[in-house]
Design a protein around this motif. Structure first.
Motif, short mmCIF file in Angstrom:
data_model
loop_
_atom_site.label_atom_id
_atom_site.label_comp_id
_atom_site.label_asym_id
_atom_site.label_seq_id
_atom_site.Cartn_x
_atom_site.Cartn_y
_atom_site.Cartn_z
N ALA A 1 0.23 -1.35 -0.09
CA ALA A 1 -0.10 -0.13 -0.09
C ALA A 1 0.54 1.57 0.05
CB ALA A 1 -0.90 -0.07 1.18
N GLY A 2 1.88 0.99 0.69
CA GLY A 2 2.65 2.82 1.04
C GLY A 2 3.77 3.14 -0.16
N ILE A 3 3.61 1.90 -1.24
CA ILE A 3 4.80 1.69 -2.44
C ILE A 3 4.01 1.96 -4.09
CG2 ILE A 3 4.99 0.87 -4.64
CD1 ILE A 3 6.77 -1.10 -2.80
N ALA A 4 2.11 2.37 -3.70
CA ALA A 4 1.20 2.12 -4.40
C ALA A 4 0.52 3.32 -4.20
CB ALA A 4 -0.08 1.21 -3.98
N SER A 5 1.05 4.21 -2.60
CA SER A 5 0.18 5.93 -3.09
C SER A 5 1.90 6.64 -3.08
CB SER A 5 0.00 6.29 -1.07
OG SER A 5 1.72 5.43 -0.56
N ASN A 6 2.89 5.87 -3.20
CA ASN A 6 3.70 6.48 -3.67
C ASN A 6 4.13 6.07 -5.19
OD1 ASN A 6 5.24 8.17 -1.23
ND2 ASN A 6 5.42 6.10 -0.60
N THR A 7 3.17 5.87 -6.07
CA THR A 7 3.63 5.95 -7.70
C THR A 7 2.05 6.14 -8.26
OG1 THR A 7 4.31 3.66 -6.79
CG2 THR A 7 3.36 3.38 -9.15
N ALA A 8 3.01 7.39 -9.36
CA ALA A 8 1.61 7.81 -10.16
C ALA A 8 0.37 7.32 -10.61
CB ALA A 8 2.68 8.72 -11.35
N LEU A 9 0.71 6.33 -11.21
CA LEU A 9 -0.14 5.23 -11.59
C LEU A 9 -1.05 4.25 -10.52
CD1 LEU A 9 1.56 3.77 -14.64
CD2 LEU A 9 -0.45 5.55 -14.55
N GLY A 10 -0.18 4.07 -9.02
CA GLY A 10 -1.86 4.07 -8.33
C GLY A 10 -1.05 2.85 -7.62
N ARG A 11 -0.22 1.89 -8.09
CA ARG A 11 -0.25 0.60 -7.68
C ARG A 11 1.52 0.01 -7.76
NH1 ARG A 11 0.46 -2.77 -12.33
NH2 ARG A 11 -0.21 -1.81 -14.24
N VAL A 12 1.33 -1.25 -6.97
CA VAL A 12 2.29 -1.17 -7.82
C VAL A 12 2.76 -2.67 -8.93
CG1 VAL A 12 4.03 -3.82 -6.72
CG2 VAL A 12 2.20 -2.02 -4.59
#
Length: 254
Positions: free
Chosen positions: A209-220
């Motif tokens: 979840a932390g990575i997804a929230s820091n990714t422009a496209l919103g997922r891992v």
């Protein structure tokens, strides 16, 4: 007379990102040799999957951590080229095999460091060197880096440093092999859901979840997000891309 397909050698191609890349390369009509370290059955299953895509495939055992074994490995590759592909050389070298060790720079042991050097840097350095006589002019080298060479997440100091070394090496390979028409590029995945590093990105919900929230496209990321980029670099459409670091991270930590 049938035309000779191009041939790609993908290290660590029996599972994870390497398997995905091998399948995507095969889907472009390129024959594939995959390497495996210990899981021969897994590699053979991958070979069968590749064949279903209408190209030839073979699996050869390789311990990328043991540079002294590379001559023997390349002899096996030469045999496979002859018996399976009716060829003497291959066209694309994908230096994919790797492991992850999670430890801060303060906690990394010398053994951990040496393991990472051997697998992530020394291995691909000397495997590429020794493979050059078997690599066709006009071919390509595709190395694998990590987003962690651009941004810092605590716990990957040694691993990311080796990948930074691979990024520098890629430029030198491109410069030194340009006279043979051989390109060298490096693909840098962001965090991907695989069994890499004990499956930490895939299985740790908080980290995911932390990575997804820091990714422009919103997922891992998923293996499917990366394999096609590697495959593209093995095509004629990528002929003018050279010495580049191509990050495929969905826009992580922008």
């Amino acid at each position: 007379m049938e035309t000779q397909n191009k041939i790609a050698l993908v290290t660590g191609g029996s599972r994870g990102l390497g398997k995905n890349a091998a399948l995507k390369i095969a889907a472009k009509g390129i024959d594939v040799i995959v390497t495996y370290q210990s899981k021969k059955d897994e590699a053979q299953n991958t070979v069968e999957e590749i064949k279903k895509l209408g190209v030839k495939a073979a699996a050869v055992q390789l311990d990328v951590a043991d540079a002294k074994s590379f001559d023997t490995f390349l002899s096996s590759v030469k045999e496979a080229l002859s018996s399976t592909f009716n060829a003497e050389k291959f066209d694309f070298l994908v230096n994919n095999a790797g492991i992850g060790i999670h430890a801060s720079s303060a906690e990394t042991t010398e053994d951990q460091f040496d393991t990472l050097v051997n697998i992530q840097f020394k291995g691909p350095f000397f495997l590429t060197q020794k493979a050059l006589p078997y690599l066709n002019d006009g071919g390509a080298i595709i190395n694998i880096s990590t987003g962690l060479a651009r941004f810092a997440l605590p716990g990957f100091a040694a691993y990311a440093s080796m990948k930074g070394a691979m990024e520098t090496l890629t430029k030198y390979q491109a410069k030194e092999l340009g006279s043979r028409g051989i390109r060298s590029n490096i693909v840098a995945p962001g965090a991907i859901e695989t069994d890499f590093g004990g499956g930490v990105v895939r299985d740790n919900e908080q980290m995911n979840a932390g990575i997804a929230s820091n990714t422009a496209l919103g997922r891992v990321g998923l293996p499917d997000d990366i394999g096609g980029v590697v495959a593209f670099l093995c095509t004629e459409d990528a002929r003018w891309i050279n010495a580049q670091r191509i990050e495929a991270s969905g826009g992580m930590f922008l």
